[in-house]
Design a protein around this motif. Structure first.
Motif, PDB file in Angstrom:
ATOM      1  N   TYR A 139       0.822  -1.221   0.000  1.00  0.00           N
ATOM      2  CA  TYR A 139       0.000   0.000   0.000  1.00  0.00           C
ATOM      3  C   TYR A 139       0.852   1.265   0.000  1.00  0.00           C
ATOM      4  CZ  TYR A 139      -4.369  -2.495   0.739  1.00  0.00           C
ATOM      5  OH  TYR A 139      -5.455  -3.296   0.570  1.00  0.00           O
ATOM      6  N   ALA A 143       1.849  -0.422  -4.747  1.00  0.00           N
ATOM      7  CA  ALA A 143       0.610  -0.071  -5.443  1.00  0.00           C
ATOM      8  C   ALA A 143       0.657   1.355  -5.980  1.00  0.00           C
ATOM      9  CB  ALA A 143      -0.587  -0.230  -4.501  1.00  0.00           C
ATOM     10  N   GLN A 180      -5.143   6.601  -0.790  1.00  0.00           N
ATOM     11  CA  GLN A 180      -5.694   6.596  -2.168  1.00  0.00           C
ATOM     12  C   GLN A 180      -6.030   5.165  -2.571  1.00  0.00           C
ATOM     13  OE1 GLN A 180      -3.522   8.366  -5.397  1.00  0.00           O
ATOM     14  NE2 GLN A 180      -2.689  10.033  -4.154  1.00  0.00           N
ATOM     15  N   ILE A 181      -5.078   4.271  -2.295  1.00  0.00           N
ATOM     16  CA  ILE A 181      -5.231   2.872  -2.713  1.00  0.00           C
ATOM     17  C   ILE A 181      -6.405   2.220  -1.983  1.00  0.00           C
ATOM     18  CG2 ILE A 181      -4.050   0.638  -2.930  1.00  0.00           C
ATOM     19  CD1 ILE A 181      -2.813   2.977  -4.584  1.00  0.00           C
ATOM     20  N   HIS A 182      -6.424   2.363  -0.630  1.00  0.00           N
ATOM     21  CA  HIS A 182      -7.537   1.777   0.146  1.00  0.00           C
ATOM     22  C   HIS A 182      -8.880   2.274  -0.399  1.00  0.00           C
ATOM     23  CE1 HIS A 182      -5.221  -0.204   3.290  1.00  0.00           C
ATOM     24  NE2 HIS A 182      -4.492   0.876   3.432  1.00  0.00           N
ATOM     25  N   MET A 184      -9.681   3.554  -3.403  1.00  0.00           N
ATOM     26  CA  MET A 184     -10.032   3.096  -4.754  1.00  0.00           C
ATOM     27  C   MET A 184     -10.379   1.613  -4.778  1.00  0.00           C
ATOM     28  SD  MET A 184      -7.776   5.337  -7.409  1.00  0.00           S
ATOM     29  CE  MET A 184      -6.160   5.237  -6.670  1.00  0.00           C
ATOM     30  N   GLN A 185      -9.852   0.867  -3.770  1.00  0.00           N
ATOM     31  CA  GLN A 185     -10.240  -0.545  -3.692  1.00  0.00           C
ATOM     32  C   GLN A 185     -11.668  -0.698  -3.178  1.00  0.00           C
ATOM     33  OE1 GLN A 185      -7.218  -2.235  -1.146  1.00  0.00           O
ATOM     34  NE2 GLN A 185      -6.205  -3.220  -2.878  1.00  0.00           N
ATOM     35  N   GLN A 186     -12.069   0.273  -2.333  1.00  0.00           N
ATOM     36  CA  GLN A 186     -13.367   0.133  -1.656  1.00  0.00           C
ATOM     37  C   GLN A 186     -14.512   0.869  -2.347  1.00  0.00           C
ATOM     38  OE1 GLN A 186     -12.389   1.552   2.251  1.00  0.00           O
ATOM     39  NE2 GLN A 186     -10.930  -0.107   2.563  1.00  0.00           N
ATOM     40  N   ASN A 299      -3.834  -0.888 -10.561  1.00  0.00           N
ATOM     41  CA  ASN A 299      -3.481  -1.647  -9.350  1.00  0.00           C
ATOM     42  C   ASN A 299      -4.659  -1.759  -8.386  1.00  0.00           C
ATOM     43  OD1 ASN A 299      -0.866  -2.080 -10.157  1.00  0.00           O
ATOM     44  ND2 ASN A 299      -0.023  -0.312  -9.049  1.00  0.00           N
ATOM     45  N   CYS A 300      -5.614  -0.844  -8.523  1.00  0.00           N
ATOM     46  CA  CYS A 300      -6.774  -0.854  -7.616  1.00  0.00           C
ATOM     47  C   CYS A 300      -8.008  -1.415  -8.318  1.00  0.00           C
ATOM     48  CB  CYS A 300      -7.078   0.556  -7.133  1.00  0.00           C
ATOM     49  SG  CYS A 300      -5.698   1.342  -6.331  1.00  0.00           S
TER      50      CYS A 300
END
Ligand code: DAH
Length: 358
Positions: A139, A143, A180-182, A184-186, A299-300
């Protein structure tokens, strides 16, 4: 030795009743019942009496002793009660006294700056998001298109936690970008978030502290473009510094997670060691930004053929230092109350979410 215990008893009981202080009462007790007291003295004489007389006098003396002790105890209780009553009357709380002035607490400049930034960006439609301080390497770096061996990893002076059995090491996030990553995953786009939070790097001097704060921004939608990024950040800089026509420039830069990337500078004047923000011939860097690298979207699990976004990140302490003239970043975390009284804010002055800052 007296022959009339009753007469002695009357005498002592009268003296006891007449005693008005605990001290006087104690004196009577010592005079009569103490080691060298009168009744104790009579008791000692019993030994030299013939058995018959010893029996009758002994009984009478014991009764006298018991009665006198009881009378003194009772009087003692009465006097103690009266004493307490008198003290309660004298010490009565005066509820009409005005309260002693207490110094009101102050809002820390970090909290104030976060509130101000959130108020401005909140009005533009950004919602607050949060993420963990302890992150996974993926993370915090991978990513975000910072693969192992990428030079940016060395620049971040990362704090690693002790390794786990599989050799995997968790770390303290070096920036707020992993949120940002968390996010865009959710969430599915459209996304508009800001992320105020603590960040960590192994660094300590007048402009660095091992723990500091950043605010990250992320907007993702089908038609998001660089014009949106520029409009949003120019507006933000002018509102935050309260200078309506503040010069703002975008200088090409590089971040692995954005393409293209830019750093944002604002106009300033440097004169005799002083720095003023506004029109001048100098520039001051205040944040990093760019269009989200399509690799990061992928990646997301976000289709980079359909969506694009912009992102930005800035240091809260730096923003506060520039606006409020704080010279040393370490002072934010020294918990010096005199500093807080000087640089802190009134709790009644919180920036409002509507209608600009008050
Ligand atoms: N994460 C960067 C840092 O800590 C700051 C940053 C730069 C964040 C550009 C962004 C960005 O989201 O687009 O140095």
């Amino acid at each position: 030795m007296t022959d009339d215990p009753e007469a002695i008893k009357t005498e002592i009981l009268e003296a006891t009743a007449a005693a008005t202080t605990l001290d006087r009462l104690e004196a009577i007790r010592v005079e009569e019942l103490g080691k060298k007291g009168r009744i104790t003295g009579f008791m000692k004489e019993l030994g030299s009496m013939d058995p018959e007389r010893r029996k009758t006098v002994g009984l009478a003396l014991n009764a006298l002793k018991t009665d006198v002790a009881a009378a003194i105890e009772e009087r003692k209780r009465d006097l103690a009660d009266a004493d307490l009553d008198a003290r309660l009357m004298a010490d009565a709380v005066d509820v009409t006294l005005p309260a002693r002035p207490e110094k009101p607490g102050r809002v820390h400049p970090i909290s104030q700056t976060i509130d101000e930034v959130v108020a401005i960006l909140g009005e533009m439609g950004f919602a607050i998001a949060e993420g963990p301080d302890i992150e996974d390497d993926w993370y915090n770096f991978t990513a975000l298109n910072i693969p192992p061996e990428h030079p940016a990893r060395q620049e971040h002076d990362t704090f690693y936690l002790p390794g786990q059995n599989d050799g995997h090491r968790m770390l303290l996030r070096t920036h707020t970008s992993p949120v940002q990553i968390h996010t865009m995953q959710q969430q599915k786009p459209p996304i508009r978030i800001i992320v105020p939070g603590r960040t960590y790097r192994c660094d300590y001097d007048a402009t660095h502290s091992p723990m500091f704060h950043q605010i990250e921004g992320l907007a993702v939608d089908e038609s998001t473009h660089m014009g949106h990024l520029k409009g949003c950040l120019i507006e933000f800089c002018r509102a935050y510094f309260g200078v309506e026509d503040l010069p703002v420039r975008f200088r090409p830069s590089y971040f692995p997670f954005t393409e293209p990337s830019a750093e944002v500078d604002i106009g300033c004047i440097r004169e005799g060691g002083e720095l003023r923000i506004g029109h001048g011939d100098d520039w001051l860097e205040i944040l990093g930004c760019g269009m989200v690298n399509p690799k990061v979207l992928e990646n997301c699990g976000i289709d980079s053929g359909k969506y694009q976004g912009f992102a930005f990140g800035m240091g809260i302490e730096r923003l506060a230092m520039l606006k409020y003239g704080i010279a040393d970043l370490r002072t934010f975390f020294e918990s010096d109350l005199r500093w807080l009284r000087h640089y802190g804010f009134s709790a009644l002055d919180v920036p409002s979410m509507v209608g600009g800052l008050n």
